[in-house]
Design a protein around this motif. Structure first.
Motif, PDB file in Angstrom:
ATOM      1  N   GLY A 138      -6.883   8.930  -1.577  1.00  0.00           N
ATOM      2  CA  GLY A 138      -6.894   9.950  -0.525  1.00  0.00           C
ATOM      3  C   GLY A 138      -6.162   9.468   0.711  1.00  0.00           C
ATOM      4  N   LEU A 139      -6.393   8.198   1.056  1.00  0.00           N
ATOM      5  CA  LEU A 139      -5.747   7.606   2.238  1.00  0.00           C
ATOM      6  C   LEU A 139      -4.224   7.543   2.051  1.00  0.00           C
ATOM      7  CD1 LEU A 139      -6.280   6.278   5.005  1.00  0.00           C
ATOM      8  CD2 LEU A 139      -6.374   4.070   3.831  1.00  0.00           C
ATOM      9  N   VAL A 140      -3.798   7.171   0.832  1.00  0.00           N
ATOM     10  CA  VAL A 140      -2.357   7.111   0.535  1.00  0.00           C
ATOM     11  C   VAL A 140      -1.724   8.498   0.687  1.00  0.00           C
ATOM     12  CG1 VAL A 140      -0.657   6.721  -1.320  1.00  0.00           C
ATOM     13  CG2 VAL A 140      -2.450   5.028  -0.911  1.00  0.00           C
ATOM     14  N   CYS A 141      -2.438   9.535   0.205  1.00  0.00           N
ATOM     15  CA  CYS A 141      -1.942  10.925   0.338  1.00  0.00           C
ATOM     16  C   CYS A 141      -1.692  11.273   1.800  1.00  0.00           C
ATOM     17  CB  CYS A 141      -2.990  11.918  -0.180  1.00  0.00           C
ATOM     18  SG  CYS A 141      -3.097  11.969  -1.940  1.00  0.00           S
ATOM     19  N   VAL A 142      -2.689  10.960   2.656  1.00  0.00           N
ATOM     20  CA  VAL A 142      -2.584  11.289   4.088  1.00  0.00           C
ATOM     21  C   VAL A 142      -1.443  10.489   4.720  1.00  0.00           C
ATOM     22  CG1 VAL A 142      -3.778  11.198   6.322  1.00  0.00           C
ATOM     23  CG2 VAL A 142      -5.018  11.927   4.274  1.00  0.00           C
TER      24      VAL A 142
END
Length: 302
Positions: A138-142
């Protein structure tokens, strides 16, 4: 000029107050629908599974997209005819809209990966999709969404705007603002193409690849019932993918090959691209996901 002028639906200015009614409805349904999904997933421990965690990521992104598109400018134009927007506010809005679209594209890819693991490698599903790993994804997506879009406002800020200051939508988009500059916009044009290929292009290709593998696995299942059950878990995700990528793919085609008569179609398609996924995703998932539907009905009956 230090101001841009936003446009609602050209030629329909007289009925803008009436057009605001469906926009308000779309906005309210999107906000309520996505908030309900987040509330249900947060409060029901049975839904603390990878598939629903990814769904809550999608709901948060959709909430952000609805708020950054409709609240600051769209309703202002249709309800109060307030068309002016400062350059900085415009650059901030286009940053949020484009980065949230990139994040949504990434989340849809994660959801495809989730379905791929669940169907093609079910025994390792729990060990591959652990909570810390999901949080990192999720962090990589953001970070990817923010990193690829962050240069755009700064590139646009360097330009002089001496042409007409009228934008063709009721919100700011990069390709729209870029055309008003009277400087050399080649860097923005090339970088814009790079972003499209690196985010929407790459993600849709990987989603397609996941579904080819899923289909290959499903067709090797001998039991017809099991085969249908496995495919049924993908239906809501496939609907979300089509809702998001179809207008995304259609817009560049109309931009490149459209004539003046397709300008209205271009504007309508851009509204569909931004407003329909946040509206429809909660409805699709509520209709197609049995656990979620049952939980929502239980809350409403209470």
């Amino acid at each position: 000029s230090k101001l841009f002028l936003l446009t609602g639906i050209p030629g329909q200015e007289g009925v803008h107050p009436w057009i605001s009614i469906p926009f308000c409805l779309v906005y309210v349904i999107s906000i309520v629908g996505n908030s309900v999904i987040l509330f249900i997933i947060k409060t029901d421990l049975n839904l603390h599974k990878p598939m629903y965690i990814f769904l809550s990521m999608l709901a948060v992104t959709d909430l952000g997209l609805s708020i950054s598109t409709i609240t600051p400018t769209t309703l202002g134009i249709f309800l109060f005819n307030s068309r002016e927007i400062s350059l900085d506010a415009c650059f901030a809005q286009l940053f949020f809209i484009h980065s949230l679209q990139c994040i949504e594209s990434s989340v849809l890819l994660l959801m495809a990966f989730d379905r791929f693991i669940a169907i093609c490698n079910p025994l390792r599903y729990a060990s591959i999709l652990t909570l810390p790993r999901i949080a990192k994804m999720g962090l990589v997506c953001v970070l990817r969404g923010v990193a690829v879009i962050l240069p755009l406002p700064f590139l646009l800020k360097q330009f002089r705007y001496c042409r007409s200051n009228v934008l063709s939508h009721s919100y700011c988009l990069h390709q729209d603002v870029m055309k008003l500059a009277c400087s050399d916009i080649r860097v923005n044009y090339i970088y814009g193409l790079f972003i499209t290929f690196f985010t929407v292009g790459l993600d849709s290709l990987l989603i397609l690849l996941s579904y080819v593998m899923i289909l290959k696995t499903v067709l090797s299942i001998t039991s017809h019932t099991e085969c249908l059950r496995a495919l049924n878990t993908c239906v809501s995700h496939l609907c979300a993918v089509l809702l998001f990528y179809t207008p995304q793919m259609g817009l560049p085609v109309i931009h490149r090959f459209g004539n003046s008569s397709s300008h209205l179609l271009q504007i309508l398609l851009s509204y569909i691209a931004l407003l329909v996924p946040p509206l429809m995703n909660p409805i699709v998932y509520r209709v197609k996901t049995k656990h979620l539907r049952a939980r929502i009905i239980r809350v409403l009956v209470k």
